[in-house]
Design a protein around this motif. Structure first.
Motif, PDB file in Angstrom:
ATOM      1  N   PRO A 158       0.821  -1.220   0.000  1.00  0.00           N
ATOM      2  CA  PRO A 158       0.000   0.000   0.000  1.00  0.00           C
ATOM      3  C   PRO A 158       0.853   1.268   0.000  1.00  0.00           C
ATOM      4  N   TYR A 159       0.234   2.349  -0.383  1.00  0.00           N
ATOM      5  CA  TYR A 159       0.903   3.651  -0.359  1.00  0.00           C
ATOM      6  C   TYR A 159      -0.071   4.715   0.130  1.00  0.00           C
ATOM      7  N   ARG A 160       0.477   5.848   0.488  1.00  0.00           N
ATOM      8  CA  ARG A 160      -0.321   6.988   0.925  1.00  0.00           C
ATOM      9  C   ARG A 160      -0.163   8.133  -0.063  1.00  0.00           C
ATOM     10  N   VAL A 161      -1.291   8.687  -0.504  1.00  0.00           N
ATOM     11  CA  VAL A 161      -1.310   9.883  -1.335  1.00  0.00           C
ATOM     12  C   VAL A 161      -1.585  11.083  -0.437  1.00  0.00           C
ATOM     13  N   VAL A 162      -0.797  12.129  -0.589  1.00  0.00           N
ATOM     14  CA  VAL A 162      -1.030  13.378   0.126  1.00  0.00           C
ATOM     15  C   VAL A 162      -1.210  14.484  -0.910  1.00  0.00           C
ATOM     16  N   ASP A 163      -2.365  15.132  -0.880  1.00  0.00           N
ATOM     17  CA  ASP A 163      -2.690  16.218  -1.803  1.00  0.00           C
ATOM     18  C   ASP A 163      -2.765  17.507  -0.983  1.00  0.00           C
ATOM     19  N   THR A 164      -1.758  18.364  -1.117  1.00  0.00           N
ATOM     20  CA  THR A 164      -1.641  19.520  -0.220  1.00  0.00           C
ATOM     21  C   THR A 164      -2.593  20.662  -0.558  1.00  0.00           C
ATOM     22  N   HIS A 165      -3.061  20.727  -1.792  1.00  0.00           N
ATOM     23  CA  HIS A 165      -3.968  21.801  -2.225  1.00  0.00           C
ATOM     24  C   HIS A 165      -5.032  21.161  -3.114  1.00  0.00           C
ATOM     25  N   ALA A 166      -5.951  20.443  -2.479  1.00  0.00           N
ATOM     26  CA  ALA A 166      -6.789  19.480  -3.193  1.00  0.00           C
ATOM     27  C   ALA A 166      -7.910  20.104  -4.019  1.00  0.00           C
ATOM     28  N   GLY A 167      -8.389  21.292  -3.656  1.00  0.00           N
ATOM     29  CA  GLY A 167      -9.507  21.871  -4.388  1.00  0.00           C
ATOM     30  C   GLY A 167     -10.812  21.165  -4.070  1.00  0.00           C
ATOM     31  N   ALA A 168     -11.770  21.264  -4.977  1.00  0.00           N
ATOM     32  CA  ALA A 168     -13.115  20.726  -4.740  1.00  0.00           C
ATOM     33  C   ALA A 168     -13.256  19.270  -5.166  1.00  0.00           C
ATOM     34  N   GLY A 169     -12.270  18.724  -5.835  1.00  0.00           N
ATOM     35  CA  GLY A 169     -12.343  17.327  -6.274  1.00  0.00           C
ATOM     36  C   GLY A 169     -12.890  17.163  -7.675  1.00  0.00           C
ATOM     37  N   GLY A 170     -13.939  17.896  -8.010  1.00  0.00           N
ATOM     38  CA  GLY A 170     -14.522  17.840  -9.344  1.00  0.00           C
ATOM     39  C   GLY A 170     -15.138  19.185  -9.691  1.00  0.00           C
ATOM     40  N   TYR A 171     -15.261  19.460 -10.988  1.00  0.00           N
ATOM     41  CA  TYR A 171     -15.689  20.793 -11.429  1.00  0.00           C
ATOM     42  C   TYR A 171     -16.676  20.675 -12.599  1.00  0.00           C
ATOM     43  N   ALA A 172     -17.753  21.432 -12.528  1.00  0.00           N
ATOM     44  CA  ALA A 172     -18.758  21.460 -13.591  1.00  0.00           C
ATOM     45  C   ALA A 172     -18.281  22.401 -14.695  1.00  0.00           C
ATOM     46  N   LEU A 173     -17.968  21.867 -15.846  1.00  0.00           N
ATOM     47  CA  LEU A 173     -17.425  22.689 -16.927  1.00  0.00           C
ATOM     48  C   LEU A 173     -18.477  23.573 -17.580  1.00  0.00           C
ATOM     49  N   HIS A 174     -19.757  23.282 -17.338  1.00  0.00           N
ATOM     50  CA  HIS A 174     -20.805  24.153 -17.886  1.00  0.00           C
ATOM     51  C   HIS A 174     -21.356  25.086 -16.824  1.00  0.00           C
ATOM     52  N   GLY A 175     -20.692  25.121 -15.663  1.00  0.00           N
ATOM     53  CA  GLY A 175     -21.083  26.043 -14.609  1.00  0.00           C
ATOM     54  C   GLY A 175     -20.565  27.450 -14.857  1.00  0.00           C
ATOM     55  N   ASP A 176     -21.005  28.380 -14.052  1.00  0.00           N
ATOM     56  CA  ASP A 176     -20.650  29.788 -14.248  1.00  0.00           C
ATOM     57  C   ASP A 176     -19.149  30.018 -14.136  1.00  0.00           C
TER      58      ASP A 176
ATOM     59  N   PHE B 283     -15.007   9.779 -15.393  1.00  0.00           N
ATOM     60  CA  PHE B 283     -15.628  10.780 -14.526  1.00  0.00           C
ATOM     61  C   PHE B 283     -16.861  11.400 -15.186  1.00  0.00           C
ATOM     62  N   ASN B 284     -17.045  11.106 -16.466  1.00  0.00           N
ATOM     63  CA  ASN B 284     -18.189  11.605 -17.247  1.00  0.00           C
ATOM     64  C   ASN B 284     -18.928  10.410 -17.849  1.00  0.00           C
ATOM     65  N   PRO B 285     -19.627   9.626 -17.038  1.00  0.00           N
ATOM     66  CA  PRO B 285     -20.223   8.375 -17.533  1.00  0.00           C
ATOM     67  C   PRO B 285     -21.263   8.570 -18.623  1.00  0.00           C
ATOM     68  N   GLY B 286     -21.785   9.786 -18.776  1.00  0.00           N
ATOM     69  CA  GLY B 286     -22.765  10.030 -19.825  1.00  0.00           C
ATOM     70  C   GLY B 286     -22.169  10.137 -21.208  1.00  0.00           C
ATOM     71  N   GLY B 287     -20.831  10.182 -21.301  1.00  0.00           N
ATOM     72  CA  GLY B 287     -20.181  10.231 -22.605  1.00  0.00           C
ATOM     73  C   GLY B 287     -19.921  11.631 -23.124  1.00  0.00           C
ATOM     74  N   ARG B 288     -20.416  12.660 -22.412  1.00  0.00           N
ATOM     75  CA  ARG B 288     -20.169  14.052 -22.808  1.00  0.00           C
ATOM     76  C   ARG B 288     -19.229  14.685 -21.805  1.00  0.00           C
ATOM     77  N   LEU B 289     -18.434  15.646 -22.283  1.00  0.00           N
ATOM     78  CA  LEU B 289     -17.509  16.345 -21.407  1.00  0.00           C
ATOM     79  C   LEU B 289     -18.279  17.404 -20.616  1.00  0.00           C
ATOM     80  N   GLU B 290     -18.650  17.071 -19.397  1.00  0.00           N
ATOM     81  CA  GLU B 290     -19.418  17.973 -18.545  1.00  0.00           C
ATOM     82  C   GLU B 290     -18.733  18.262 -17.215  1.00  0.00           C
ATOM     83  N   GLN B 291     -17.935  17.303 -16.731  1.00  0.00           N
ATOM     84  CA  GLN B 291     -17.261  17.443 -15.443  1.00  0.00           C
ATOM     85  C   GLN B 291     -15.764  17.207 -15.629  1.00  0.00           C
ATOM     86  N   TYR B 292     -14.990  17.880 -14.797  1.00  0.00           N
ATOM     87  CA  TYR B 292     -13.544  17.650 -14.832  1.00  0.00           C
ATOM     88  C   TYR B 292     -13.072  17.195 -13.457  1.00  0.00           C
ATOM     89  N   PRO B 293     -12.339  16.075 -13.387  1.00  0.00           N
ATOM     90  CA  PRO B 293     -11.869  15.577 -12.094  1.00  0.00           C
ATOM     91  C   PRO B 293     -10.590  16.280 -11.651  1.00  0.00           C
TER      92      PRO B 293
END
Length: 283
Positions: free
Chosen positions: A35-53, A88-98
């Motif tokens: 096993p290993y440990r991932v450390v994300d120091t500036h993680a953000g929101a995790g996912g982003y709506a590309l069609h959002g404001d 991350f976009n199971p609908g097949g369209r680019l709508e979210q970014y991981p």
């Protein structure tokens, strides 16, 4: 900085370079059963709506992930990254970014751990809700530079670190160097991915050489890749490109990037002078 929201920039050319490399590092960590440990120091929101404001305000993803989305000729390193974004976009369209924690969550195994830090209250709330049902994942609303100290070395003696602060002020450049020096003293074998922006600041131009100096303590050397895709504006401002600096890189990474970077330069370049840099000190 607490005012920074990555949603404005999600999926841009800098995210492409950063996350192509990130997926490659996660894949390599999975090669060994330990096993290993991932450390994300500036993680953000995790996912982003590309069609959002936020994402639509500048539409930066249109010059990034959107240029790659329908390409069938991507080299293996890029194709693997694209497969993760499409998952991350199971609908097949680019709508979210991981973001990087979402990519880690997709690729980590049940025995691996994620420790994510995010100080912005809204992004922390979104990230915590996204990862809430995962007991092996921990999200803290705290300073990731400081939080990293408590995570190294992990009991498994395997660690992968993502460090990508906003660099909106001048202070982050110095903190990056100090934090990485401390991290190497605590656990010299950690694999660290440091992202930085290519902007018209002395600190940005000097950072790779400063990192090379401290990387002498890394037992497996370092790798530096940079992708320049556009000119600064008339006042000299703007994100011309970005770079990634990897401490203790996998031995496979250089050759894979040597194939991926020319292709990315051609696909993401916005002017005739688009170019890339790839250098390494291997031990």
């Amino acid at each position: 900085m607490l005012a920074y929201r990555h949603a404005f920039h999600a999926g841009n050319h800098a995210d492409v370079l950063k996350h192509v490399t990130w997926v490659a590092l996660l894949r390599y960590m999975n090669r060994k059963p330990k096993p290993y440990r991932v450390v994300d120091t500036h993680a953000g929101a995790g996912g982003y709506a590309l069609h959002g404001d936020y994402a639509q305000k500048k539409g930066e993803y249109l010059q990034g992930i959107a240029r790659l989305w329908d390409r069938a000729d991507a080299p293996p390193l890029v194709a693997d990254y694209l497969a993760q974004v499409k998952a991350f976009n199971p609908g097949g369209r680019l709508e979210q970014y991981p973001g990087s924690p979402a990519l880690a969550q997709q690729l980590m195994r049940p025995t691996d751990q994620l420790r994510a830090y995010e100080r912005h209250p809204t992004d922390h709330r979104i990230l915590a809700a996204y990862l809430a049902d995962e007991g092996r994942l921990d999200v803290a609303m705290a300073d990731g530079f400081e939080g990293l100290k408590a995570q190294l070395p992990p009991s498994s003696r395997r660690a992968l670190v993502m460090m990508d602060p906003s660099y909106e002020g001048h202070g982050d450049y110095g903190r990056v160097v100090r934090t990485l020096r401390d991290a190497l003293q605590r656990f010299a074998e950690a694999t660290v991915l440091l992202w930085y922006p290519q902007v018209q600041k002395v600190e940005s131009a000097e950072l790779p050489r400063r990192l090379e100096a401290l990387a002498a303590e890394a037992p497996k050397g370092w790798l530096h890749a940079r992708l320049t895709v556009q000119r600064p504006d008339a006042q000299g401002y703007g994100l011309a490109g970005s770079g990634v600096f990897v401490l203790n890189p996998p031995y496979t990474l250089h050759d894979a990037l040597a194939v991926a970077l020319p292709w990315l330069t051609d696909v993401l370049g916005q002017y005739d002078g688009a170019n890339y840099l790839l250098e390494q000190r291997a031990v």
